[in-house]
Design an enzyme around this catalytic site. Structure first.
Site, PDB file in Angstrom:
ATOM      1  N   HIS A  10       0.724  -1.241  -0.146  1.00  0.00           N
ATOM      2  CA  HIS A  10       0.207   0.109   0.018  1.00  0.00           C
ATOM      3  C   HIS A  10       0.907   1.437   0.116  1.00  0.00           C
ATOM      4  CE1 HIS A  10      -3.688   2.326   1.118  1.00  0.00           C
ATOM      5  NE2 HIS A  10      -2.857   3.014   1.540  1.00  0.00           N
ATOM      6  N   GLU A  11       1.871   1.355   0.940  1.00  0.00           N
ATOM      7  CA  GLU A  11       2.768   2.575   0.874  1.00  0.00           C
ATOM      8  C   GLU A  11       3.733   2.943  -0.129  1.00  0.00           C
ATOM      9  OE1 GLU A  11       2.469   4.762   3.080  1.00  0.00           O
ATOM     10  OE2 GLU A  11       0.911   3.659   4.442  1.00  0.00           O
ATOM     11  N   HIS A  28       1.977   4.754  -2.604  1.00  0.00           N
ATOM     12  CA  HIS A  28       2.003   6.199  -2.486  1.00  0.00           C
ATOM     13  C   HIS A  28       3.499   6.825  -2.673  1.00  0.00           C
ATOM     14  CE1 HIS A  28      -1.847   6.434  -0.760  1.00  0.00           C
ATOM     15  NE2 HIS A  28      -1.457   5.668   0.480  1.00  0.00           N
TER      16      HIS A  28
END
Length: 423
Positions: free
Chosen positions: A18-19, A22
């Site tokens: 997920h990170e 980003h």
């Protein structure tokens, strides 16, 4: 111990993927990513490369990305009176600022800050070597680093590389990227499960493997047979067959079976088996598998879509039937599910990881402050208004959202403890 390791791997993979979404899109959008951390808590190791500091931290759960200029990024403002060590480059510009007591530099100018700006004008004013008779001013290099109080060295965050300086489309994409990565991880995970299992369960009422010494084998059922009805109740899918058979533990039932184009009625007695504390009837048959390559690939998309649709169905039901904590699961529920998956082998573990990754992605899409969906909503509001929301108001909104999420997490965790360990 095995369950704990599997839990850390699953949870860690979901958060890091997920990170990384980003991280990747922020870098592509010209936003400075100051730190990419694997794990939480005290720092064990750090290395700087291409403007970003990569850290490994003590607690092996998840990770995070620090983007310049966002609310959870540390403030670089050097307060008047702060004592620092400055390192200068060949042009006599500040290239390194040390405000930490945990890091000692062999070379550096002792400096007491009087005034500084590390975002726009990029300068530091103050007194050098304790001499308060002369106010010195140094320009700061755009790519200078600062050693924070924690001892972590990161690049300073000038205005032009901060999150808010990127265009709205780039910020939208950066905020959505974590959700996108979770969806991609889920798709890949379900495809992998389909290949490891050798195929995908068919939605029809066709039978697969027949267990040895089972009621199904005793009455002559074969792989490839179709059970079209149980006690006269039509069963178009294997799930329908299972639901009907489960109702009759140790009781005779009549099966309508289609075999190679012919249909006949067979009497069988399902064996009683305890499932979740209840007696259910089982015949000892497995669902038939579609072993084609296309079916395995398609499963990677149909299963995530099923999870997404079911999640929104549950959320929508809350507005009709009311809020129910049992519709949510926190770390305790994840751990309980991991414990069961760890005993069932690699395909089940990957299946759980894919399921949770999709679920995390969907929940993050909700327009709640502190979640990615809330940030996306703020981006859209800014696009409609034609000007950004006041940073102070945005901070208050995010703080309220974080507080509500923290309260929900506490309630969900306590509810999970009761469900899995007390009741």
């Amino acid at each position: 111990m095995e369950t704990l390791i599997v839990f850390i791997l699953i949870f860690g993979a979901i958060v890091i993927v997920h990170e990384f979404g980003h991280f990747y899109f922020a870098k592509r959008s010209g936003i400075l990513v100051r730190e990419f951390s694997i794990g939480m808590g005290p720092k064990l190791w750090a290395s700087r490369r291409n403007e970003t500091t990569y850290t490994l931290r003590l607690l092996p759960i998840g990770g995070y990305v620090r983007m310049a200029g966002i609310a959870d990024d540390e403030d670089d403002e050097l307060q008047p009176g702060t004592s620092v060590l400055l390192t200068l480059d060949e042009q006599q510009k500040v290239s390194r600022i040390n405000v930490s007591q945990k890091v000692t530099l062999n070379e550096g100018i002792p400096f007491e800050i009087a005034k500084s700006d590390l975002q726009d004008d990029l300068f530091i004013e103050g007194y050098e070597n304790g001499d308060e008779t002369e106010l010195r001013r140094y320009n700061v290099d755009h790519d200078a680093t600062i050693i924070e109080k924690s001892g972590t060295e990161v690049q300073i965050a000038p205005r032009d590389v901060q999150f808010q300086s990127a265009s709205i489309p780039k910020r939208l994409l950066t905020n959505f990227a974590g959700i996108l990565n979770n969806l991609i991880l889920g798709i890949i995970g379900f495809i992998l499960v389909a290949f490891l299992m050798g195929g995908v369960a068919k939605t029809s009422n066709e039978l697969g493997t027949i267990q040895d010494n089972s009621p199904a084998q005793a009455v002559g059922l074969k792989a490839g047979d179709h059970i079209t009805a149980v006690n006269g109740v039509k069963t178009p899918t294997f799930q329908d067959v299972a639901q009907q058979v489960n109702r009759y533990p140790n009781k005779k039932i009549t099966l309508t079976v289609r075999h190679k184009g012919t249909s006949e009625k067979i009497t069988a007695t399902p064996k009683a088996q305890k499932t979740n504390g209840k007696k259910v009837g089982v015949l000892g048959v497995a669902v038939a598998l579609d072993t084609s390559f296309s079916a395995k690939i398609a499963y990677g998309f149909t299963q995530p879509w099923f999870i997404v649709s079911q999640t929104f169905k549950v959320i929508g039901g809350m507005f009709v039937h009311g809020f129910n904590l049992n519709n949510f699961g926190g770390p305790v529920a994840m751990y309980a599910m991991t414990s069961q998956a760890a005993q069932s082998g690699l395909p089940t573990i990957i299946n759980l990881m894919a399921y949770l990754s999709i679920s995390v992605g969907v929940m993050n899409l909700l327009p709640i402050p502190a979640l990615d969906g809330g940030k996306i909503l703020l981006n859209l509001i800014e696009a409609v208004r034609g000007k950004p929301i006041d940073p102070e108001k945005e901070g208050i909104i995010s703080l309220i959202g974080f507080g509500l999420m923290l309260l929900l997490m506490i309630l969900v965790t306590w509810n999970d403890v009761q469900r899995f360990f007390i009741r």
